[in-house]
Design an enzyme around this catalytic site. Structure first.
Site, PDB file in Angstrom:
ATOM      1  N   THR A   8       1.064  -1.521   0.145  1.00  0.00           N
ATOM      2  CA  THR A   8      -0.119   0.247  -0.219  1.00  0.00           C
ATOM      3  C   THR A   8       1.039   1.531  -0.144  1.00  0.00           C
ATOM      4  OG1 THR A   8      -0.397   0.192   2.518  1.00  0.00           O
ATOM      5  CG2 THR A   8      -1.746  -0.945   1.031  1.00  0.00           C
ATOM      6  N   GLY A   9       0.609   2.922  -0.925  1.00  0.00           N
ATOM      7  CA  GLY A   9       1.526   4.252  -0.498  1.00  0.00           C
ATOM      8  C   GLY A   9       2.238   3.510  -1.922  1.00  0.00           C
ATOM      9  N   SER A  11       2.854   5.781  -4.340  1.00  0.00           N
ATOM     10  CA  SER A  11       2.035   6.880  -5.036  1.00  0.00           C
ATOM     11  C   SER A  11       2.671   8.007  -5.735  1.00  0.00           C
ATOM     12  CB  SER A  11       1.586   7.571  -4.395  1.00  0.00           C
ATOM     13  OG  SER A  11       0.601   7.199  -3.933  1.00  0.00           O
ATOM     14  N   ASP A  15       9.334   7.652  -2.893  1.00  0.00           N
ATOM     15  CA  ASP A  15       8.184   7.527  -1.784  1.00  0.00           C
ATOM     16  C   ASP A  15       8.765   6.073  -1.365  1.00  0.00           C
ATOM     17  OD1 ASP A  15       7.059   5.763  -2.560  1.00  0.00           O
ATOM     18  OD2 ASP A  15       4.762   6.881  -2.788  1.00  0.00           O
ATOM     19  N   GLY A  17       7.012   3.813  -0.799  1.00  0.00           N
ATOM     20  CA  GLY A  17       6.346   2.174  -0.975  1.00  0.00           C
ATOM     21  C   GLY A  17       7.079   2.241  -2.890  1.00  0.00           C
ATOM     22  N   TYR A 157      -0.061  11.454  14.637  1.00  0.00           N
ATOM     23  CA  TYR A 157       0.210  10.136  13.714  1.00  0.00           C
ATOM     24  C   TYR A 157       0.876   9.122  14.484  1.00  0.00           C
ATOM     25  CZ  TYR A 157       3.737   8.931  11.095  1.00  0.00           C
ATOM     26  OH  TYR A 157       4.812   8.023  10.431  1.00  0.00           O
TER      27      TYR A 157
END
Length: 247
Positions: A8-9, A11, A15, A17, A157
């Site tokens: 996931t993640g 993008s 990054d 991911g 967070y």
């Protein structure tokens, strides 16, 4: 059939991911990634990049705050690449707050992505894994070192990512009999999409290894945890920080 990983993640090119996808693809693992807030041409461009490793690849645009996201993702990957045996929960939501600004919406926005989507993906993955007759599975969650240091100004967070540590340790005991290992990785401060020159200047002297961490550093560790060589490691939170000190 080879291994299939769900990450996931992923993008943006730089990054965490995307680095994880590249690392696992280099190990001959088919890649299925989710993305959000990406540039229009990014998904197709990234798919082509991953395909050059000689593996299969597909992706899904999805908002992880959707309460049905876990089911949608697992249905989609099963219909395109097949059922995954590796799950990497990398996506996260993060905004600054502090006690003066913390409110219900801020907490909820962090909770639905950092906790709810991660937890539901883990347990639904395990339920389907059990029915799939697979022998070996991997769940790898990303945390941010909340068990070793405070994060003032990022209360929502820190709290929601910290919950992943407790969840990882407890879930690992439940899933060990199924042949699924469950671990978490804390990559430490990583020079990816969020870091500015000002932040780099402050953090750089705190790394004993002489440089700021890169997404590829954590990706190498995740690649190991996803491999057959890591079959005896479960319930651990591994801090991959290059000697980062917080004083």
């Amino acid at each position: 059939m080879g291994k299939i990983a769900l990450i996931t993640g992923a993008s943006r090119s730089n990054d965490m991911g995307s680095a994880i996808c590249r690392r696992l693809a280099s190990q001959g693992i088919d890649i299925y990634f989710t993305y959000w807030n990406a540039e229009e041409e990014w998904p197709d461009k990234f798919k082509k990049e991953i395909l050059e490793f000689g593996v299969r690849c597909d992706g899904l645009y999805i908002d992880l705050s959707d309460r049905n996201a876990a089911f949608t993702i697992l249905d989609s990957i099963s219909n395109t690449l097949g059922f995954p045996t590796i799950l990497v929960n990398n996506a996260a939501h993060s905004t600054s707050d502090g006690y003066v600004n913390l409110d219900a919406k801020t907490i909820d926005d962090h909770y639905v992505v950092n906790m709810r989507s991660t937890f539901l993906l883990c347990v639904e993955f395990a339920r389907r894994f059990e029915k799939s007759q697979q022998q070996s599975g991997r769940i790898i969650n990303l945390t941010s070192g909340q068990d070793i240091s405070s994060m003032p100004g990022e209360l929502a967070y820190a709290a929601t990512k910290g919950a992943i540590t407790a969840f990882t340790k407890s879930l690992s005991i439940e899933l060990a009999p199924l042949g699924i290992t469950v671990n978490a990785v804390n990559p430490g401060p990583t020079d990816s999409t969020w870091m500015t020159d000002e932040i780099r200047e402050v953090l750089a002297p705190k790394f004993s290894m002489g440089r700021i961490g890169l997404p590829e550093d954590a990706a190498r560790l995740i690649g190991f945890l996803a491999s057959d060589d890591a079959e005896w490691i479960t319930g651990q939170v591994i801090h991959s920080e290059g000697g980062f000190f917080r004083s």
